[in-house]
Every structure is written in C-alpha cells, then in structure tokens.
Design a protein around this motif. Structure first.
Motif, PDB file in Angstrom:
ATOM      1  N   ILE A 102      -0.102   0.587   2.351  1.00  0.00           N
ATOM      2  CA  ILE A 102      -0.461  -0.184   0.776  1.00  0.00           C
ATOM      3  C   ILE A 102      -1.462   0.578   0.197  1.00  0.00           C
ATOM      4  CG2 ILE A 102      -1.269  -2.401   0.057  1.00  0.00           C
ATOM      5  CD1 ILE A 102      -0.376  -3.743   2.556  1.00  0.00           C
ATOM      6  N   ALA A 103      -1.114   0.967  -1.019  1.00  0.00           N
ATOM      7  CA  ALA A 103      -2.186   1.734  -1.689  1.00  0.00           C
ATOM      8  C   ALA A 103      -2.602   0.829  -2.961  1.00  0.00           C
ATOM      9  CB  ALA A 103      -1.429   2.945  -2.391  1.00  0.00           C
ATOM     10  N   ASN A 104      -4.013   0.977  -3.459  1.00  0.00           N
ATOM     11  CA  ASN A 104      -4.568   0.378  -4.456  1.00  0.00           C
ATOM     12  C   ASN A 104      -4.078   0.867  -5.653  1.00  0.00           C
ATOM     13  OD1 ASN A 104      -6.124   2.499  -4.659  1.00  0.00           O
ATOM     14  ND2 ASN A 104      -7.838   1.342  -4.404  1.00  0.00           N
ATOM     15  N   PRO A 105      -4.358   0.280  -6.866  1.00  0.00           N
ATOM     16  CA  PRO A 105      -3.730   0.677  -8.179  1.00  0.00           C
ATOM     17  C   PRO A 105      -4.103   2.131  -8.365  1.00  0.00           C
ATOM     18  CG  PRO A 105      -4.353  -1.580  -8.486  1.00  0.00           C
ATOM     19  CD  PRO A 105      -4.793  -0.982  -7.059  1.00  0.00           C
ATOM     20  N   ASP A 106      -5.349   2.276  -8.118  1.00  0.00           N
ATOM     21  CA  ASP A 106      -5.939   3.797  -8.372  1.00  0.00           C
ATOM     22  C   ASP A 106      -5.078   5.060  -7.422  1.00  0.00           C
ATOM     23  OD1 ASP A 106      -7.755   3.188 -10.389  1.00  0.00           O
ATOM     24  OD2 ASP A 106      -9.477   2.681  -8.694  1.00  0.00           O
ATOM     25  N   VAL A 107      -5.040   4.576  -6.232  1.00  0.00           N
ATOM     26  CA  VAL A 107      -4.282   5.763  -5.342  1.00  0.00           C
ATOM     27  C   VAL A 107      -2.858   5.764  -5.673  1.00  0.00           C
ATOM     28  CG1 VAL A 107      -3.626   6.170  -3.196  1.00  0.00           C
ATOM     29  CG2 VAL A 107      -5.782   5.533  -3.496  1.00  0.00           C
ATOM     30  N   ALA A 108      -2.214   4.356  -6.096  1.00  0.00           N
ATOM     31  CA  ALA A 108      -0.789   4.285  -6.376  1.00  0.00           C
ATOM     32  C   ALA A 108      -0.407   5.455  -7.627  1.00  0.00           C
ATOM     33  CB  ALA A 108      -0.319   3.049  -6.661  1.00  0.00           C
ATOM     34  N   ARG A 109      -1.390   5.568  -8.393  1.00  0.00           N
ATOM     35  CA  ARG A 109      -1.066   6.333  -9.723  1.00  0.00           C
ATOM     36  C   ARG A 109      -1.010   7.722  -9.342  1.00  0.00           C
ATOM     37  NH1 ARG A 109      -4.252   2.403 -12.634  1.00  0.00           N
ATOM     38  NH2 ARG A 109      -5.927   3.592 -12.085  1.00  0.00           N
ATOM     39  N   CYS A 110      -1.570   8.285  -8.188  1.00  0.00           N
ATOM     40  CA  CYS A 110      -1.697   9.604  -7.662  1.00  0.00           C
ATOM     41  C   CYS A 110      -0.472  10.072  -6.790  1.00  0.00           C
ATOM     42  CB  CYS A 110      -2.969   9.844  -7.184  1.00  0.00           C
ATOM     43  SG  CYS A 110      -4.522   9.710  -8.388  1.00  0.00           S
ATOM     44  N   VAL A 111       0.317   8.990  -6.287  1.00  0.00           N
ATOM     45  CA  VAL A 111       1.060   9.356  -5.180  1.00  0.00           C
ATOM     46  C   VAL A 111       2.399  10.030  -5.514  1.00  0.00           C
ATOM     47  CG1 VAL A 111       2.943   8.178  -3.657  1.00  0.00           C
ATOM     48  CG2 VAL A 111       0.768   7.178  -3.904  1.00  0.00           C
ATOM     49  N   LEU A 112       2.757  11.106  -5.090  1.00  0.00           N
ATOM     50  CA  LEU A 112       3.602  12.353  -5.358  1.00  0.00           C
ATOM     51  C   LEU A 112       5.108  11.759  -4.640  1.00  0.00           C
ATOM     52  CD1 LEU A 112       1.711  15.721  -4.786  1.00  0.00           C
ATOM     53  CD2 LEU A 112       2.667  14.537  -7.080  1.00  0.00           C
ATOM     54  N   GLY A 113       5.081  11.354  -3.667  1.00  0.00           N
ATOM     55  CA  GLY A 113       6.376  10.807  -2.880  1.00  0.00           C
ATOM     56  C   GLY A 113       6.018  10.363  -1.500  1.00  0.00           C
ATOM     57  N   TYR A 114       6.972   9.648  -1.045  1.00  0.00           N
ATOM     58  CA  TYR A 114       6.882   9.210   0.402  1.00  0.00           C
ATOM     59  C   TYR A 114       8.189   9.293   1.165  1.00  0.00           C
ATOM     60  CZ  TYR A 114       9.574   5.134  -1.019  1.00  0.00           C
ATOM     61  OH  TYR A 114      10.605   4.225  -1.642  1.00  0.00           O
ATOM     62  N   ASN A 115       8.001   9.259   2.516  1.00  0.00           N
ATOM     63  CA  ASN A 115       9.424   9.686   3.211  1.00  0.00           C
ATOM     64  C   ASN A 115       9.358   8.557   4.338  1.00  0.00           C
ATOM     65  OD1 ASN A 115      11.507  10.715   4.558  1.00  0.00           O
ATOM     66  ND2 ASN A 115      10.559  12.552   5.239  1.00  0.00           N
ATOM     67  N   PRO A 116      10.098   7.583   4.258  1.00  0.00           N
ATOM     68  CA  PRO A 116      10.258   6.791   5.290  1.00  0.00           C
ATOM     69  C   PRO A 116      11.134   7.261   6.711  1.00  0.00           C
ATOM     70  CG  PRO A 116      11.697   5.988   3.421  1.00  0.00           C
ATOM     71  CD  PRO A 116      11.051   7.368   3.155  1.00  0.00           C
ATOM     72  N   ILE A 117      10.590   7.964   7.526  1.00  0.00           N
ATOM     73  CA  ILE A 117      11.374   8.406   8.569  1.00  0.00           C
ATOM     74  C   ILE A 117      12.057   7.512   9.369  1.00  0.00           C
ATOM     75  CG2 ILE A 117      11.296  10.180  10.357  1.00  0.00           C
ATOM     76  CD1 ILE A 117       8.725  11.303   8.913  1.00  0.00           C
ATOM     77  N   ASN A 118      11.611   6.656   9.922  1.00  0.00           N
ATOM     78  CA  ASN A 118      12.145   5.573  10.969  1.00  0.00           C
ATOM     79  C   ASN A 118      11.100   4.599  10.871  1.00  0.00           C
ATOM     80  OD1 ASN A 118      10.139   6.449  12.928  1.00  0.00           O
ATOM     81  ND2 ASN A 118      11.629   7.848  13.296  1.00  0.00           N
TER      82      ASN A 118
END
Length: 471
Positions: A102-118
């Motif tokens: 869970i990312a707050n709005p400031d960090v969410a604007r800096c997210v490059l990507g994510y990988n839901p492995i399992n």
C-alpha cells in the motif's frame, strides 16, 4: 563543498544550469525526504479492514507498507477513495495467504512497476536518485508447514532477488515466521538488539541473509522490548519477534531507525514494523488524466453558450480553416463551456463504512495503548472487535439497500446510465488492472516503458507478417 568556487553544484538527475542551479522541472520532480517503509501482518483485509488500515497508515505517516496474510484472490492494483494505491498478489481461487503493498499518493507517483510473483511474494520498484529502490514483501509458511513448503518459499524468494536490478537499493520486508534471537555469533548479519531465543527457522533466515549479503535491520537499534516484539499470542503471555526488515549491508547507513509501533491497531495479533531511511524520490512522468464531467446535469446555460459560440464559428467562415484548426476550435468550445457550467463526475467507489466503525476502531486502539496484559483490557478489546464486525456487516447491508433503492429510482425516471452503473457495482466482481507482461523470451516485464515497447514490437511484427501474407 567543492574545492573551487567556480565548480557547479552537480545534481543527481543531471539537470544543471550554467550557474549550477537546477531547472524548475527538475525541482518539481525531485525532493529529499525521509522514507518510511514497513511491514504488517493484518490477518485478512476482508470485511472493510482496508479503510481502517489506510487510516492507521496516515496517522503514523507511513509512505509504503508491505502487507502479509491479505487473503484476497487474484492479482492487480487499484486506487482507493483516499488516493492510496494497493498492489496485491493472492491465489486464484482460495482466500488464503496473500501479500500486498500500500503506497501513499507521494510514493505512488514514483512507482515504476511491480511484480506479483505468487501469493507469498510481491516486488515493487520506486524511482529515486541517484538510484532506484526495489522492495520485496514476503510471507513465509508458518511453523505448521513442512520442509518442502519452506524450501519452495526460499527458492522463490531467491529468484525474486536475482531478478532485481543490481544497481537498486534492495529491501526485503515481511513475516518470516522465524526467531533469530537476541544474541548471535553472526555479527555480519544481525545485531545484539533482537528478542528471544533463536530457533531452526531463524538459522535458515540467517543463512539466507549471509548468502545474499543482507542484514536484519530491526536487530541493530537499541529499543525497549515493547518496540522489538512483532507478534503476541492470543493470551498475551508470549511475545516473539518474527517479522523483519532485511537490507543490503552497503545501505545500512541510509537507515535511521527500525522499530514496531504498538499504538497502531487493525485487529491483528501482529505489530506494525517500520523503518525510516534517507532517500530522494523522483516522480515518474505521467499523462494528465482528462477531467470527467457529469453529463447528466447538462443545464440550459450550457446549451445556450455552446450554441452561441458555434454560431460565431460559422460566421467566421470555417472553410478557411484546416480540419485540425477547426477541430481544436470545436474542442475548445466544448471543454471551456463544460468547465464553467458542468460539475465534475463524482467517484462511484465511495467508502461504504460509516463513521461509527472508525469511532469504535479508535476506542479499540486506545484500549490497546493501555496494555492488553490485564484481563479487563483484553475483554474490552474483544468486545470492541465484535462490535466493529457487527457494525461493518450492518454498513454493508445498508450500502446494498441504498444502491438497490437508487436502481429502482433510476428505473422509474428512465435514468438508464446510472441504473446500469449501480447494477454493475452490485453484481460484477471487481477487476483490477495488472501491469505485467512477458517478452519474447518469456521474461517478466513490469515497468511501463518496457511494456509499451513490447506492445509496439508485437504490433509491428503482427502487421509485418500480415503484409507478407497478402503481398
């Protein structure tokens, strides 16, 4: 300080002027901050608990939190009504295990990507300077699991580590269901500020850290025992440290603290564990989302003004304008008039929990702050938890009744748009976006630019093969 007064002040993003100043665009996308990253086993995120958890994160000023035992199905991400972004990974059908960020709005604007492995491991990558940061959230099997499940978990975790860019700052957070103890001969892996006695799972975790040059952060800082334990038994007679934050040794000096926050409460037997680090975030360039207006509330003033401005366009002889210029003029007429006369469309996904739930949650948190060692406090805590669950069920029923009443009203007034929107809200299973793609070699692509490039290559190859077929 530089040795010469003429030397420019070099900034990490490279946007340096002649006088050493950073341009305005760079300053807007780059700022120094203390980033708070943590982990929390919430013991299910069902029954409206997401709103309670995000409220606690805001109260404790948490930027990014890894969640264990979320118990959601599927994979994806979505934005909450409070503008937090949830990235989650669970099983396809069964509601068990599950991890998330869970990312707050400031960090969410800096997210490059994510990988839901399992359902036990998820990774996220955040843009910063001079380098990016990659965080892994893990949820290890419990003590009741067999050795094969534990070995599979550590193998998957090793694969996640190997897939991370070697230049990134790597952090691993989560519930490892292991006790590393307060004293250890492995000084290069942990400090002397742990808690309890080491067990077999703790030895496995220490060996894993040695292989990957990791250090257990929350055993390095001297804290009161209340700030060290992360799990409490149901009778509150046993407290253990089984949740950890692991970081690469070379980045140890970037972290200023790591401790639990016993005052945070979401009805779980685990404590919120959080670390504070010095880090510079950098916003990711994003396309501006178009403004959505409530077209069901078009007034006569909107129609009159659009008609008058269109009439003026016809008087100016539109045949002298190019199609592009004419389209821009029409677009300006519609958007400017809508901005002045139409209200913006409200978000349909409003929180359905009542204020009564949050008041009860605050009371329960205050009881926890008094301490659950006493029988009276434990009984009050259980009673408030039951009242919260009862109120959540009541709020859910009232929400469904309200939406059904709106569907009936829209049916009578022939407002089919809102009617079908509410029907879809009540009947459809929510589907969230999943920004993960594989390249031609089968490698996982998680970042937006890589995914766009892959789609471009795919379409070019597709149409190239079609041209060869029909020529």
């Amino acid at each position: 300080m530089f040795g010469s007064n003429d030397a420019p002040t070099t900034k990490p993003n490279g946007s340096v002027g002649v006088d050493g100043s950073v341009d305005r665009e760079a300053r807007r996308n780059l700022w120094k901050t203390t980033l708070k990253i943590g982990t929390w086993n919430v013991r299910t995120m069902n029954h409206g608990k997401l709103d309670i958890v995000t409220r606690e994160l805001d109260r404790n000023d948490v930027n990014l939190i890894g969640i264990s035992e979320m118990r959601w199905t599927g994979k994806g991400h979505f934005t909450t009504p409070g503008n937090h972004v949830v990235y989650y990974s669970g099983k396809d059908t069964r509601r068990e295990h599950g991890v998330a960020f869970i990312a707050n709005p400031d960090v969410a604007r800096c997210v490059l990507g994510y990988n839901p492995i399992n359902e036990r491991i998820i990774t996220i990558r955040i843009q910063g300077t001079p380098m990016n940061i990659s965080v892994i959230q893990a949820y290890a099997p419990t003590s009741a699991s067999n050795e094969e499940e534990i070995k599979t978990f550590y193998d998957d975790l090793q694969m996640a580590i190997d897939s991370i860019n070697k230049r990134d700052i790597m952090i691993i957070t989560g519930d490892f269901n292991a006790k590393v103890g307060g004293q250890s001969t492995h000084k290069n892996v942990m400090g002397n500020c742990g808690l309890g006695e080491q067990n077999e799972r703790g030895e496995m975790l220490i060996d894993f850290c040695q292989e990957n040059h990791l250090i257990i952060l929350n055993t390095l800082f001297m804290q009161h025992p209340r700030r060290l334990y992360t799990w409490t038994s149901p009778d509150h007679s046993t407290r253990n440290q089984i949740d950890y934050i692991l970081v690469q040794k070379r980045w140890r000096s970037s972290f200023m603290s790591a401790k639990t926050y016993p005052g945070a409460d979401c009805g779980s037997d685990h404590q919120l564990l959080m670390s504070t680090m010095k880090f510079k975030l950098r916003r990711k360039k994003q396309q501006r989302k178009p403004t959505r207006y409530d077209v069901s509330k078009i007034s006569d003033s909107y129609r009159v003004e659009v008609k008058n401005r269109f009439q003026k366009l016809l008087e100016d002889d539109p045949e002298e304008s190019t199609p592009e210029e004419l389209w821009q003029e029409i677009k300006t007429v519609i958007t400017d008039t809508a901005q002045k006369t139409l209200p913006k469309r409200e978000n349909m996904k409003k929180p359905w929990l009542s204020e009564e739930v949050f008041k009860l949650a605050d009371k329960r948190r205050k009881v926890k702050e008094r301490g659950l060692d006493k029988d009276d406090n434990r009984q009050d805590y259980r009673n408030l938890s039951r009242r919260i669950q009862k109120q959540v069920r009541k709020d859910k029923t009232n929400f469904i009744k309200q939406k059904c009443a709106e569907v009936e009203r829209d049916s009578v007034t022939n407002n089919t748009k809102d009617m079908y929107r509410n029907i879809k809200l009540l009947t459809n299973k929510p589907t969230h976006r999943l920004n993960v793609l594989k390249d031609e070699a089968g490698n996982i692509l998680t970042e937006e630019e890589e995914i766009k490039t892959r789609w471009k290559q795919y379409c070019e190859n597709l149409y190239a093969s079609m041209r060869r077929k029909y020529t």
